[in-house]
Design a protein around this motif. Structure first.
Motif, PDB file in Angstrom:
ATOM      1  N   ASN A  93      -0.599  -1.793   9.728  1.00 23.30           N
ATOM      2  CA  ASN A  93      -0.695  -0.407  10.190  1.00 23.30           C
ATOM      3  C   ASN A  93      -2.156  -0.037  10.471  1.00 23.30           C
ATOM      4  O   ASN A  93      -2.494   1.137  10.568  1.00 23.30           O
ATOM      5  CB  ASN A  93      -0.107   0.515   9.111  1.00 23.30           C
ATOM      6  CG  ASN A  93       0.024   1.954   9.570  1.00 23.30           C
ATOM      7  OD1 ASN A  93       0.504   2.215  10.661  1.00 23.30           O
ATOM      8  ND2 ASN A  93      -0.428   2.892   8.747  1.00 23.30           N
ATOM      9  N   THR A  94      -3.017  -1.041  10.601  1.00 18.60           N
ATOM     10  CA  THR A  94      -4.437  -0.747  10.808  1.00 18.60           C
ATOM     11  C   THR A  94      -4.663   0.196  11.988  1.00 18.60           C
ATOM     12  O   THR A  94      -3.968   0.137  12.994  1.00 18.60           O
ATOM     13  CB  THR A  94      -5.258  -2.042  11.015  1.00 18.60           C
ATOM     14  OG1 THR A  94      -6.626  -1.660  11.212  1.00 18.60           O
ATOM     15  CG2 THR A  94      -4.799  -2.851  12.221  1.00 18.60           C
ATOM     16  N   SER A  95      -5.694   1.030  11.842  1.00 21.57           N
ATOM     17  CA  SER A  95      -6.061   1.984  12.878  1.00 21.57           C
ATOM     18  C   SER A  95      -7.035   1.378  13.878  1.00 21.57           C
ATOM     19  O   SER A  95      -7.230   1.942  14.953  1.00 21.57           O
ATOM     20  CB  SER A  95      -6.744   3.196  12.235  1.00 21.57           C
ATOM     21  OG  SER A  95      -5.922   3.780  11.265  1.00 21.57           O
ATOM     22  N   MET A 135       1.867   6.923  13.067  1.00 25.08           N
ATOM     23  CA  MET A 135       1.032   8.122  13.054  1.00 25.08           C
ATOM     24  C   MET A 135       1.348   8.940  11.802  1.00 25.08           C
ATOM     25  O   MET A 135       2.419   8.793  11.211  1.00 25.08           O
ATOM     26  CB  MET A 135       1.294   8.964  14.313  1.00 25.08           C
ATOM     27  CG  MET A 135       1.163   8.206  15.620  1.00 25.08           C
ATOM     28  SD  MET A 135      -0.529   7.672  15.995  1.00 25.08           S
ATOM     29  CE  MET A 135      -0.267   5.952  16.433  1.00 25.08           C
ATOM     30  N   ASN A 136       0.465   9.814  11.439  1.00 31.32           N
ATOM     31  CA  ASN A 136       0.557  10.593  10.206  1.00 31.32           C
ATOM     32  C   ASN A 136       0.890  12.062  10.517  1.00 31.32           C
ATOM     33  O   ASN A 136       0.197  12.653  11.353  1.00 31.32           O
ATOM     34  CB  ASN A 136      -0.819  10.499   9.503  1.00 31.32           C
ATOM     35  CG  ASN A 136      -0.862  11.182   8.167  1.00 31.32           C
ATOM     36  OD1 ASN A 136       0.152  11.536   7.598  1.00 31.32           O
ATOM     37  ND2 ASN A 136      -2.068  11.379   7.659  1.00 31.32           N
ATOM     38  N   PRO A 137       1.880  12.673   9.878  1.00 32.92           N
ATOM     39  CA  PRO A 137       2.802  12.137   8.873  1.00 32.92           C
ATOM     40  C   PRO A 137       3.931  11.324   9.536  1.00 32.92           C
ATOM     41  O   PRO A 137       4.538  11.770  10.518  1.00 32.92           O
ATOM     42  CB  PRO A 137       3.354  13.397   8.191  1.00 32.92           C
ATOM     43  CG  PRO A 137       3.106  14.531   9.126  1.00 32.92           C
ATOM     44  CD  PRO A 137       2.041  14.137  10.084  1.00 32.92           C
ATOM     45  N   GLY A 167       0.854  -1.187   0.000  1.00 32.19           N
ATOM     46  CA  GLY A 167       0.000   0.000   0.000  1.00 32.19           C
ATOM     47  C   GLY A 167       0.886   1.231   0.000  1.00 32.19           C
ATOM     48  O   GLY A 167       1.559   1.501   0.989  1.00 32.19           O
ATOM     49  N   GLY A 168       0.882   1.959  -1.110  1.00 30.68           N
ATOM     50  CA  GLY A 168       1.769   3.125  -1.241  1.00 30.68           C
ATOM     51  C   GLY A 168       1.033   4.435  -1.161  1.00 30.68           C
ATOM     52  O   GLY A 168       1.325   5.371  -1.912  1.00 30.68           O
ATOM     53  N   GLY A 169       0.048   4.523  -0.265  1.00 32.71           N
ATOM     54  CA  GLY A 169      -0.651   5.802  -0.036  1.00 32.71           C
ATOM     55  C   GLY A 169       0.158   6.658   0.916  1.00 32.71           C
ATOM     56  O   GLY A 169       1.375   6.483   1.055  1.00 32.71           O
TER      57      GLY A 169
END
Ligand code: NAD
Length: 297
Positions: free
Chosen positions: A121-123, A146-148, A14-16
């Motif tokens: 990496n599921t939330s 976490m993002n970013p 998954g490259g998002g």
């Protein structure tokens, strides 16, 4: 051999926004990274986008040009799961859909070598279910960045019921090698971070839905009144409204409490395709560099 030094080759599925961030920090830390997506073209596009991110860091003086080149040399776009055969650990960062993640774990269990750890990496989705789907339940773990990813210091580690101590220790050591601090969370929907965060974001959506204030008023209220670095609606836009809704649905369904009921306005934004910053429109509008350009909510 310390657990982290056991990891040389990392796979990212998954490259998002999350997969790119994970691939970036891992390649910068010296790991060889293979990134796959639904097609070779999308994987190549994700690696190319990551290259542009690194170029921007070089332009801003935050990364040396030779470090960028060395990082890019450690990254490759794969064509599918068969290209992950030499990985020591694979992290999946595909969309937050249980059926998809179960399918991915089953496929990764077949295509990677038996010693490979499979991290998600599921939330919010049950790690124990992912363990069962993989065919190697002791080697599956939640590794929730976490993002970013390059900026955020935390990785939340989630053990499924069968996850072994060795898997936990190796994954924790890897997170530390990537410069992250870790916390341990039980495998209960939302884990720690999203159990606290998603009700806040959902409540902000209800606030907008009920006309408590404009999106800017709600965000400014939380930023200046509660001293949060971002308002909840702009944070929801950053996360992706599809992801926020998916997590809220898991909390609502799995915990069975109506206090987690997703706001109709959030559902409506997702139905409209207004998924937030990644598509240029959510509660706010964004230009192609991801900068906010106007309030639409
Ligand atoms: P995203 O929509 O930005 O990216 C998802 C990527 O997965 C896309 O590149 C898509 O093409 C790819 N994909 C779809 N189906 C696939 C498949 N079958 N195989 C391989 N790739 C596939 O999503 P994101 O924000 O990067 O989120 C990914 C995961 O990370 C989700 O589980 C999400 O809950 C979790 N997460 C997101 C955030 C956040 O703030 N966005 C934070 C922490 C964790």
């Amino acid at each position: 051999m310390s657990p982290a030094s056991a990891i040389h080759n990392l796979g990212v599925v998954g490259g998002g926004q999350m997969g790119q961030g994970i691939a970036q920090v891992a390649a910068q830390a010296g790991l060889a990274v293979t990134l796959v997506d639904v097609s070779p073209e999308l994987a190549a596009a994700a690696v190319a986008k990551l290259g542009k991110t690194l170029d921007r860091l070089v332009t801003k003086g935050k990364l040396a040009a030779d470090e960028r080149d060395a990082t890019m040399a450690r990254l490759r776009a794969g064509t599918g799961h068969a290209d992950l055969g030499d990985c020591d650990l694979v992290i999946e960062a595909a969309p937050e859909k249980e059926a998809l993640k179960l399918e991915l774990m089953a496929s990764l269990g077949k295509h990677t070598r038996p010693s490979c750890i499979l991290a998600s990496n599921t939330s919010s989705i049950s790690i124990t279910k992912l363990c069962a789907a993989s065919g190697r339940p002791e080697q599956v773990i939640g590794m929730h960045f976490m993002n970013p990813v390059p900026l955020m210091k935390l990785v939340e580690l989630v053990r499924g019921l069968p996850t072994s101590d060795a898997t936990y220790q190796t994954t924790q050591a890897l997170a530390q090698r990537l410069g992250k601090s870790t916390i341990a969370a039980r495998d209960i929907p939302g884990f720690i971070v999203n159990r606290v965060l998603i009700p806040l974001l959902n409540e902000a959506c209800y606030g907008l839905y009920e006309g408590l204030g404009s999106a800017a008023d709600i965000d400014t209220g939380v930023r200046l009144g509660l001293n949060h670095p971002m308002g909840p609606l702009e944070l929801a836009d950053l996360i992706g409204l599809d992801t926020v809704l998916a997590i809220a649905q898991v909390l609502h369904q799995e915990l069975g409490d109506d206090k987690y009921r997703p706001c109709p306005l959030l559902r409506q934004h997702v139905a409209a395709g207004w998924l937030g910053r990644k598509v240029g429109r959510g509660f706010y509008s964004y230009d192609d560099k991801g900068q906010k350009i106007e309030k639409v909510g």
